[in-house]
Motif scaffolding. Structure first.
Motif, PDB file in Angstrom:
ATOM      1  N   MET A   1       0.825  -1.203   0.000  1.00  9.37           N
ATOM      2  CA  MET A   1       0.000   0.000   0.000  1.00  9.37           C
ATOM      3  C   MET A   1       0.866   1.263   0.000  1.00  9.37           C
ATOM      4  O   MET A   1       0.520   2.264  -0.621  1.00  9.37           O
ATOM      5  CB  MET A   1      -0.928  -0.008   1.215  1.00  9.37           C
ATOM      6  CG  MET A   1      -1.986  -1.102   1.179  1.00  9.37           C
ATOM      7  SD  MET A   1      -3.006  -1.016  -0.323  1.00  9.37           S
ATOM      8  CE  MET A   1      -3.778   0.589  -0.102  1.00  9.37           C
ATOM      9  N   LYS A   2       2.003   1.202   0.691  1.00  5.72           N
ATOM     10  CA  LYS A   2       2.909   2.346   0.705  1.00  5.72           C
ATOM     11  C   LYS A   2       3.432   2.643  -0.701  1.00  5.72           C
ATOM     12  O   LYS A   2       3.467   3.810  -1.126  1.00  5.72           O
ATOM     13  CB  LYS A   2       4.078   2.071   1.653  1.00  5.72           C
ATOM     14  CG  LYS A   2       5.102   3.213   1.707  1.00  5.72           C
ATOM     15  CD  LYS A   2       6.262   2.889   2.627  1.00  5.72           C
ATOM     16  CE  LYS A   2       7.129   1.783   2.040  1.00  5.72           C
ATOM     17  NZ  LYS A   2       8.344   1.539   2.859  1.00  5.72           N
ATOM     18  N   HIS A   3       3.832   1.587  -1.402  1.00  2.85           N
ATOM     19  CA  HIS A   3       4.325   1.774  -2.764  1.00  2.85           C
ATOM     20  C   HIS A   3       3.216   2.290  -3.680  1.00  2.85           C
ATOM     21  O   HIS A   3       3.470   3.117  -4.567  1.00  2.85           O
ATOM     22  CB  HIS A   3       4.886   0.458  -3.301  1.00  2.85           C
ATOM     23  CG  HIS A   3       6.257   0.142  -2.792  1.00  2.85           C
ATOM     24  ND1 HIS A   3       6.484  -0.329  -1.522  1.00  2.85           N
ATOM     25  CD2 HIS A   3       7.474   0.239  -3.379  1.00  2.85           C
ATOM     26  CE1 HIS A   3       7.787  -0.523  -1.355  1.00  2.85           C
ATOM     27  NE2 HIS A   3       8.409  -0.186  -2.467  1.00  2.85           N
ATOM     28  N   PHE A   4       2.008   1.802  -3.453  1.00  2.00           N
ATOM     29  CA  PHE A   4       0.895   2.262  -4.286  1.00  2.00           C
ATOM     30  C   PHE A   4       0.620   3.737  -4.047  1.00  2.00           C
ATOM     31  O   PHE A   4       0.336   4.488  -4.990  1.00  2.00           O
ATOM     32  CB  PHE A   4      -0.359   1.441  -4.003  1.00  2.00           C
ATOM     33  CG  PHE A   4      -1.553   1.869  -4.804  1.00  2.00           C
ATOM     34  CD1 PHE A   4      -1.648   1.561  -6.154  1.00  2.00           C
ATOM     35  CD2 PHE A   4      -2.582   2.596  -4.218  1.00  2.00           C
ATOM     36  CE1 PHE A   4      -2.740   1.971  -6.908  1.00  2.00           C
ATOM     37  CE2 PHE A   4      -3.670   3.008  -4.963  1.00  2.00           C
ATOM     38  CZ  PHE A   4      -3.748   2.690  -6.308  1.00  2.00           C
ATOM     39  N   ARG A   5       0.705   4.185  -2.801  1.00  2.00           N
ATOM     40  CA  ARG A   5       0.492   5.608  -2.499  1.00  2.00           C
ATOM     41  C   ARG A   5       1.560   6.478  -3.147  1.00  2.00           C
ATOM     42  O   ARG A   5       1.273   7.566  -3.663  1.00  2.00           O
ATOM     43  CB  ARG A   5       0.474   5.825  -0.978  1.00  2.00           C
ATOM     44  CG  ARG A   5      -0.776   5.318  -0.281  1.00  2.00           C
ATOM     45  CD  ARG A   5      -0.860   5.845   1.142  1.00  2.00           C
ATOM     46  NE  ARG A   5       0.235   5.362   1.966  1.00  2.00           N
ATOM     47  CZ  ARG A   5       0.186   4.244   2.689  1.00  2.00           C
ATOM     48  NH1 ARG A   5      -0.914   3.493   2.670  1.00  2.00           N
ATOM     49  NH2 ARG A   5       1.217   3.877   3.427  1.00  2.00           N
ATOM     50  N   VAL A   6       2.803   5.984  -3.153  1.00  2.00           N
ATOM     51  CA  VAL A   6       3.885   6.725  -3.795  1.00  2.00           C
ATOM     52  C   VAL A   6       3.626   6.845  -5.298  1.00  2.00           C
ATOM     53  O   VAL A   6       3.758   7.926  -5.891  1.00  2.00           O
ATOM     54  CB  VAL A   6       5.246   6.041  -3.551  1.00  2.00           C
ATOM     55  CG1 VAL A   6       6.333   6.684  -4.396  1.00  2.00           C
ATOM     56  CG2 VAL A   6       5.621   6.120  -2.073  1.00  2.00           C
ATOM     57  N   LEU A   7       3.238   5.716  -5.909  1.00  2.00           N
ATOM     58  CA  LEU A   7       2.948   5.740  -7.340  1.00  2.00           C
ATOM     59  C   LEU A   7       1.784   6.664  -7.647  1.00  2.00           C
ATOM     60  O   LEU A   7       1.800   7.391  -8.654  1.00  2.00           O
ATOM     61  CB  LEU A   7       2.631   4.320  -7.824  1.00  2.00           C
ATOM     62  CG  LEU A   7       3.818   3.372  -8.000  1.00  2.00           C
ATOM     63  CD1 LEU A   7       3.329   2.003  -8.434  1.00  2.00           C
ATOM     64  CD2 LEU A   7       4.806   3.912  -9.018  1.00  2.00           C
ATOM     65  N   ARG A   8       0.774   6.657  -6.792  1.00  2.00           N
ATOM     66  CA  ARG A   8      -0.384   7.515  -7.019  1.00  2.00           C
ATOM     67  C   ARG A   8       0.012   8.988  -7.020  1.00  2.00           C
ATOM     68  O   ARG A   8      -0.454   9.765  -7.861  1.00  2.00           O
ATOM     69  CB  ARG A   8      -1.428   7.245  -5.943  1.00  2.00           C
ATOM     70  CG  ARG A   8      -2.766   7.957  -6.184  1.00  2.00           C
ATOM     71  CD  ARG A   8      -3.772   7.552  -5.137  1.00  2.00           C
ATOM     72  NE  ARG A   8      -3.312   7.916  -3.802  1.00  2.00           N
ATOM     73  CZ  ARG A   8      -3.971   7.594  -2.683  1.00  2.00           C
ATOM     74  NH1 ARG A   8      -5.089   6.890  -2.756  1.00  2.00           N
ATOM     75  NH2 ARG A   8      -3.494   7.959  -1.503  1.00  2.00           N
ATOM     76  N   ARG A   9       0.914   9.366  -6.111  1.00  2.00           N
ATOM     77  CA  ARG A   9       1.399  10.751  -6.078  1.00  2.00           C
ATOM     78  C   ARG A   9       2.205  11.081  -7.340  1.00  2.00           C
ATOM     79  O   ARG A   9       2.057  12.156  -7.927  1.00  2.00           O
ATOM     80  CB  ARG A   9       2.258  10.970  -4.832  1.00  2.00           C
ATOM     81  CG  ARG A   9       1.505  10.889  -3.520  1.00  2.00           C
ATOM     82  CD  ARG A   9       0.553  12.060  -3.352  1.00  2.00           C
ATOM     83  NE  ARG A   9      -0.165  12.011  -2.090  1.00  2.00           N
ATOM     84  CZ  ARG A   9       0.284  12.513  -0.953  1.00  2.00           C
ATOM     85  NH1 ARG A   9       1.467  13.099  -0.912  1.00  2.00           N
ATOM     86  NH2 ARG A   9      -0.451  12.442   0.143  1.00  2.00           N
ATOM     87  N   LEU A  10       3.068  10.155  -7.729  1.00  2.00           N
ATOM     88  CA  LEU A  10       3.887  10.379  -8.923  1.00  2.00           C
ATOM     89  C   LEU A  10       3.012  10.484 -10.173  1.00  2.00           C
ATOM     90  O   LEU A  10       3.261  11.322 -11.059  1.00  2.00           O
ATOM     91  CB  LEU A  10       4.905   9.248  -9.091  1.00  2.00           C
ATOM     92  CG  LEU A  10       6.021   9.184  -8.052  1.00  2.00           C
ATOM     93  CD1 LEU A  10       6.845   7.911  -8.240  1.00  2.00           C
ATOM     94  CD2 LEU A  10       6.933  10.404  -8.154  1.00  2.00           C
ATOM     95  N   TRP A  11       2.006   9.640 -10.247  1.00  2.00           N
ATOM     96  CA  TRP A  11       1.113   9.667 -11.403  1.00  2.00           C
ATOM     97  C   TRP A  11       0.292  10.950 -11.441  1.00  2.00           C
ATOM     98  O   TRP A  11      -0.002  11.478 -12.520  1.00  2.00           O
ATOM     99  CB  TRP A  11       0.193   8.444 -11.387  1.00  2.00           C
ATOM    100  CG  TRP A  11       0.942   7.151 -11.560  1.00  2.00           C
ATOM    101  CD1 TRP A  11       2.218   7.003 -12.006  1.00  2.00           C
ATOM    102  CD2 TRP A  11       0.464   5.845 -11.279  1.00  2.00           C
ATOM    103  NE1 TRP A  11       2.574   5.674 -12.030  1.00  2.00           N
ATOM    104  CE2 TRP A  11       1.514   4.934 -11.587  1.00  2.00           C
ATOM    105  CE3 TRP A  11      -0.734   5.330 -10.791  1.00  2.00           C
ATOM    106  CZ2 TRP A  11       1.395   3.561 -11.420  1.00  2.00           C
ATOM    107  CZ3 TRP A  11      -0.871   3.956 -10.627  1.00  2.00           C
ATOM    108  CH2 TRP A  11       0.182   3.089 -10.940  1.00  2.00           C
TER     109      TRP A  11
END
Length: 208
Positions: A9-19
């Protein structure tokens, strides 16, 4: 298991911000999208025109009929769109990240470095390019008089995803050479250019 879920979930949140940042960049450079769309459309048009001229003289090329070749172009178009949207921009930045000394900053972050290198720059506006690809596939299937069954669509979908994974794996692996050999900027172009051979029927290639 809970730790793995939290990490995911942490990695997904990071990707969501980058996207989200990538979407903002895409909206800033609107004309870039327009020129990319024109360039992609011209490339597809030239491919279709080439086959139209060739098939006006012969019924098949390498055992492929004209509708089959058009279908291949449509599938290649979809492949190109997904690659361009998901990881092309990010992989093009790897060599620059290494030689400009910015990789250390990514290595120190508490997330997967490979994930950041591979998917930090998305090009979501490019998803609109799916429309001509789907239109070409629909036209080709209609010309062939073929309606795919659900199992056909499922198998094609699995092979489509595996093809994306293979291209990504080959591309990322080729770029790792730049960690040891300085100045191989052309390596970032090697796999994309080799990938372009896939838009033509395999029967036209001879020898090794």
């Amino acid at each position: 298991m809970p730790h793995s879920v939290d990490n995911l979930m942490k990695h997904f949140r990071v990707l969501r911000r980058l996207w989200a940042i990538s979407i903002q960049k895409s909206l800033v450079f609107r004309w870039q999208f327009v020129t990319d769309l024109i360039d992609e459309g011209a490339s597809v048009f030239v491919s279709l025109l080439t086959f139209d001229i060739a098939y006006s003289h012969v019924p098949t090329i390498g055992g492929w009929s004209q509708p089959q070749a058009i279908l291949l172009i449509g599938v290649f178009q979809l492949h190109s769109v997904v690659i361009n949207v998901v990881f092309m921009n990010s992989l093009f930045l790897i060599s620059r990240t290494v030689f400009l000394g910015k990789l250390d900053g990514l290595l120190l972050r508490p997330v997967s470095t490979r994930l950041l290198l591979s998917f930090r720059e998305m090009h979501f506006v490019g998803l609109l390019r799916l429309i001509p690809g789907i239109a070409i596939i629909t036209y080709a299937l209609d010309q062939m008089g073929y309606t795919p069954a659900f199992t056909d669509i499922l198998i094609a979908g699995v092979l489509f995803v595996l093809g994306i994974v293979i291209v990504y794996g080959m591309w990322f692996a080729s770029l790792t050479i730049e960690f040891w050999i300085e100045g191989l900027w052309s390596m970032e172009e090697f796999v994309p250019n080799a990938f372009r051979f896939g838009q033509y029927p395999d029967g036209i290639y001879t020898g090794m």
